[in-house]
Design an enzyme around this catalytic site. Structure first.
Site, short mmCIF file in Angstrom:
data_model
loop_
_atom_site.label_atom_id
_atom_site.label_comp_id
_atom_site.label_asym_id
_atom_site.label_seq_id
_atom_site.Cartn_x
_atom_site.Cartn_y
_atom_site.Cartn_z
CB ALA A 12 -0.84 0.00 1.23
CB CYS A 275 11.61 5.59 -10.10
SG CYS A 275 10.30 4.74 -9.42
C1 UDX Z 1 6.82 0.65 -5.12
C2 UDX Z 1 8.35 0.01 -5.39
O1 UDX Z 1 9.70 0.66 -4.70
C3 UDX Z 1 8.50 0.42 -7.36
O2 UDX Z 1 9.50 -0.31 -8.03
C4 UDX Z 1 7.50 0.36 -8.09
O3 UDX Z 1 7.82 0.37 -9.67
C5 UDX Z 1 6.14 0.59 -7.07
O4 UDX Z 1 6.48 -0.33 -5.95
P1 UDX Z 1 6.41 2.71 -4.05
O5 UDX Z 1 4.73 1.92 -4.11
O6 UDX Z 1 6.86 4.02 -4.19
O7 UDX Z 1 7.38 2.30 -4.87
O8 UDX Z 1 6.67 2.05 -2.58
P2 UDX Z 1 6.57 1.93 -0.80
O9 UDX Z 1 5.99 3.29 -0.38
O10 UDX Z 1 7.88 2.16 0.11
O11 UDX Z 1 5.09 1.26 -1.02
C6 UDX Z 1 5.86 -0.32 -0.79
C7 UDX Z 1 4.53 -0.67 0.18
O12 UDX Z 1 4.78 -2.52 -0.16
C8 UDX Z 1 5.17 -0.73 1.48
O13 UDX Z 1 4.14 0.24 2.06
C9 UDX Z 1 5.20 -2.03 2.70
O14 UDX Z 1 5.21 -2.34 4.05
C10 UDX Z 1 4.99 -2.92 2.12
N1 UDX Z 1 5.16 -4.26 1.69
C11 UDX Z 1 6.63 -4.50 1.14
C12 UDX Z 1 4.38 -5.32 1.57
O15 UDX Z 1 3.41 -4.99 2.30
N2 UDX Z 1 5.13 -6.76 2.04
C13 UDX Z 1 6.47 -7.05 2.06
O16 UDX Z 1 7.11 -8.39 2.41
C14 UDX Z 1 7.42 -5.81 1.54
C1 UDX Z 2 9.37 9.29 -12.15
C2 UDX Z 2 8.68 9.09 -13.74
O1 UDX Z 2 8.12 10.24 -14.01
C3 UDX Z 2 7.14 8.06 -14.14
O2 UDX Z 2 6.78 7.96 -14.89
C4 UDX Z 2 7.23 6.77 -12.66
O3 UDX Z 2 6.99 5.70 -12.90
C5 UDX Z 2 8.56 6.88 -11.54
O4 UDX Z 2 9.31 7.82 -11.80
P1 UDX Z 2 8.61 10.75 -10.31
O5 UDX Z 2 9.92 10.28 -9.78
O6 UDX Z 2 7.48 10.27 -9.01
O7 UDX Z 2 8.14 10.32 -11.65
O8 UDX Z 2 8.98 12.74 -11.32
P2 UDX Z 2 8.81 13.07 -11.70
O9 UDX Z 2 8.28 14.18 -12.32
O10 UDX Z 2 10.10 12.68 -13.22
O11 UDX Z 2 10.59 13.93 -11.51
C6 UDX Z 2 12.14 13.56 -11.43
C7 UDX Z 2 13.21 14.37 -10.52
O12 UDX Z 2 13.06 14.86 -11.84
C8 UDX Z 2 12.72 15.32 -9.71
O13 UDX Z 2 13.43 15.46 -8.57
C9 UDX Z 2 12.16 16.40 -10.57
O14 UDX Z 2 12.47 17.74 -9.56
C10 UDX Z 2 13.17 15.95 -11.33
N1 UDX Z 2 13.18 16.96 -12.69
C11 UDX Z 2 12.72 16.89 -12.96
C12 UDX Z 2 13.70 17.84 -12.99
O15 UDX Z 2 14.77 18.46 -12.41
N2 UDX Z 2 13.78 18.71 -14.32
C13 UDX Z 2 12.69 18.16 -15.09
O16 UDX Z 2 12.72 19.13 -15.55
C14 UDX Z 2 11.71 17.43 -14.80
#
Ligand code: UDX
Ligand code: UDX
Length: 458
Positions: A12, A275
């Site tokens: 979640a 990411c």
């Molecule tokens: C995650 C991954 O980091 C990313 O690579 C992928 O693209 C999408 O899923 P995110 O949703 O941002 O991204 O991660 P996070 O907010 O850390 O959520 C993962 C959740 O999984 C946590 O709430 C954690 O408690 C849960 N989890 C983890 C489980 O329920 N079971 C587990 O065994 C491990």
């Molecule tokens: C990224 C991808 O965009 C998304 O498709 C994927 O699923 C997860 O990773 P996110 O990391 O949430 O999403 O944010 P994003 O808007 O891509 O920005 C990433 C970083 O780049 C931020 O720190 C942002 O400030 C920076 N950024 C973005 C710049 O420094 N310059 C830019 O022109 C655009």
């Protein structure tokens, strides 16, 4: 109410929570349950104090929660009841052993696969939502298939492209939905079941089906391309500072070429977020493991340039403040890795804060959403750090302001008022180029934008 399908999401987090809220909202005939090992997190999903901040998310959750959207810690029960299981557990960069610092740590994914096997008693479709190295699905299929119960599991890759801060909009109108499956009859059927979910609100021509490996790799490549654009413009920002060219003018001129496009070429103190770095390092690791060292080196440079940009920013602060910042009060405006999120994972604010503290500056961190996470990120560090949500209080007696995150509230500050309470000379280091530099200079600030000439009164 009788639901036509039971969808479960394990994990979640930033991805699982918003994605499932949108599916529940758009598919009222499906029951959507989100489970997580973290009880506190689930508790917050069941309250109005959601564990993540995303514009529009609370409204979406409220509209579906209790009707066809449920948050729970009952993982075995959830698995048993599910027809489709999205797996969205975290896959961080490995911090130990083989591939440490580069490869993905798949322990949670593998544990989840075993859990799915042990609590299932009928066929299910398993959807990879977490970003995973290419061919993970193969390993997962093996674990899932090696079950004595002889249950069929079809593994589908459906990478998430949502960006934080705009997650709800990205989910509402995605550029594309990508579904990868095995090129077999049952693989194609499984892909169709997942496509049917999205077809409730996404136009058919935006739902792309590919083979499993292409889908997995596409996610890494999309993030690598986006990050590469940022590193490219950041590299040019360093050159601009030496030559009096203006990086914003260059972004505009270059981005006006429709083949290049204007997005993701804004110079910054570097990209952050959970990411980009992780996915590129993962790509690098995969390339190296196939002996493709030139390809690996090429992509690794994108991460190195990002680190260089952060270092350059701190060096500039020190140099311009007369080569010492000991006991000087520096306000970091923003700590989230980008605006409109409270997320601080891999935020450039972290290395910047650490480096400034190592120089014994006195820091005030100011952010409208990320102070709770900032406290956690900087916990245990030696040095003087304060956290302050109100920018006007944060800047009292400060020597310098450093913009870390491009929040709108910072653009709209009354800088005359800010200037009046700061120490003099007052410095602004704009790591996002969001402020009106000429105006700040007229007020009396010494202004150091990124990739543009400095404006100083010395
Ligand atoms: C995650 C991954 O980091 C990313 O690579 C992928 O693209 C999408 O899923 P995110 O949703 O941002 O991204 O991660 P996070 O907010 O850390 O959520 C993962 C959740 O999984 C946590 O709430 C954690 O408690 C849960 N989890 C983890 C489980 O329920 N079971 C587990 O065994 C491990
Ligand atoms: C990224 C991808 O965009 C998304 O498709 C994927 O699923 C997860 O990773 P996110 O990391 O949430 O999403 O944010 P994003 O808007 O891509 O920005 C990433 C970083 O780049 C931020 O720190 C942002 O400030 C920076 N950024 C973005 C710049 O420094 N310059 C830019 O022109 C655009």
């Amino acid at each position: 109410m009788k639901f036509s399908k039971n969808i479960l999401c394990i994990g979640a987090g930033y991805v699982g929570g918003p994605t499932m809220a949108m599916i529940a909202l758009k598919c009222p005939e499906y029951k959507v349950t989100v489970v997580d090992v973290n009880e506190e997190r689930i508790g917050r999903w069941n309250s109005d104090d959601l564990p993540i901040y995303e514009p529009g998310l609370l409204e979406a959750v409220r509209a579906a929660r209790g009707k066809n959207l449920f948050f729970s810690t009952a993982i075995p029960e959830g698995i048993r009841a599910a027809d489709i299981i999205f797996v969205s557990v975290n896959t961080p960069t490995k911090t130990f052993g083989l591939g440490a610092g580069m490869a993905s740590d798949l322990q949670y994914w593998e544990k989840t696969a075993h859990q799915i096997v042990s609590h299932s008693d009928r066929p299910k479709i398993i959807v990879e939502k977490s970003t995973l190295p290419v061919r993970t699905a193969e390993a997962m299929e093996r674990i899932l298939k090696e079950n004595k119960k002889n249950i069929r599991f079809d593994v589908v890759s459906n990478p998430e492209f949502l960006a934080e801060g705009s997650a709800v909009n990205d989910l509402l109108s995605p550029d594309r939905v990508l579904i990868g499956s095995q090129q077999t009859e049952s693989g194609a059927q499984a892909a169709q079941v997942i496509a049917d979910i999205y077809a409730h609100w996404v136009p058919a021509d935006k739902i792309i089906t590919t083979n499993l490996w292409s889908a997995e790799l596409s996610k890494l490549v999309a993030n690598a391309f986006l990050a590469q654009r940022i590193s490219s413009i950041n590299a040019i920002s360093a050159l601009c500072e030496k030559t009096d060219a203006d990086v914003s003018e260059i972004s505009f001129a270059v981005g006006s070429d429709t083949r290049i496009g204007s997005r993701f070429i804004s110079a910054s103190i570097g990209f952050g977020g959970s990411c980009f770095k992780k996915d590129i390092l993962n790509l690098v690791y995969i390339c190296r493991s196939y002996g493709l060292n030139e390809v690996a080196d090429y992509w690794e440079k994108v991460v190195q340039m990002n680190e260089y940009q952060q270092e350059r920013f701190v060096k500039k602060i020190i140099k311009e403040m007369f080569n010492t910042i000991v006991a000087k009060k520096i306000v970091l405006l923003g700590f989230a890795f980008k605006a409109n999120t409270g997320d601080t994972r891999e935020s450039p604010g972290i290395p910047v804060a650490k480096k400034l503290l190592a120089e014994r500056a006195s820091l005030v961190i100011c952010d409208p959403q990320a102070l709770e996470n900032a406290r956690r990120e900087l916990a245990g560090l030696d040095g003087d750090v304060r956290y302050e949500a109100d920018p006007y209080r944060a800047v009292i007696d400060a020597h310098a302001i450093a913009v870390i995150t491009e929040w709108d509230v910072f653009k709209e500050l009354d800088f005359e008022k800010v200037f009046s309470v700061m120490q003099k000379p007052a410095f602004v280091f704009d790591g996002r180029n969001i402020l009106d530099h000429q105006r700040l200079f007229q007020i009396g600030f010494n202004v150091f934008p990124l990739g543009k000439p400095s404006l100083t009164h010395f």
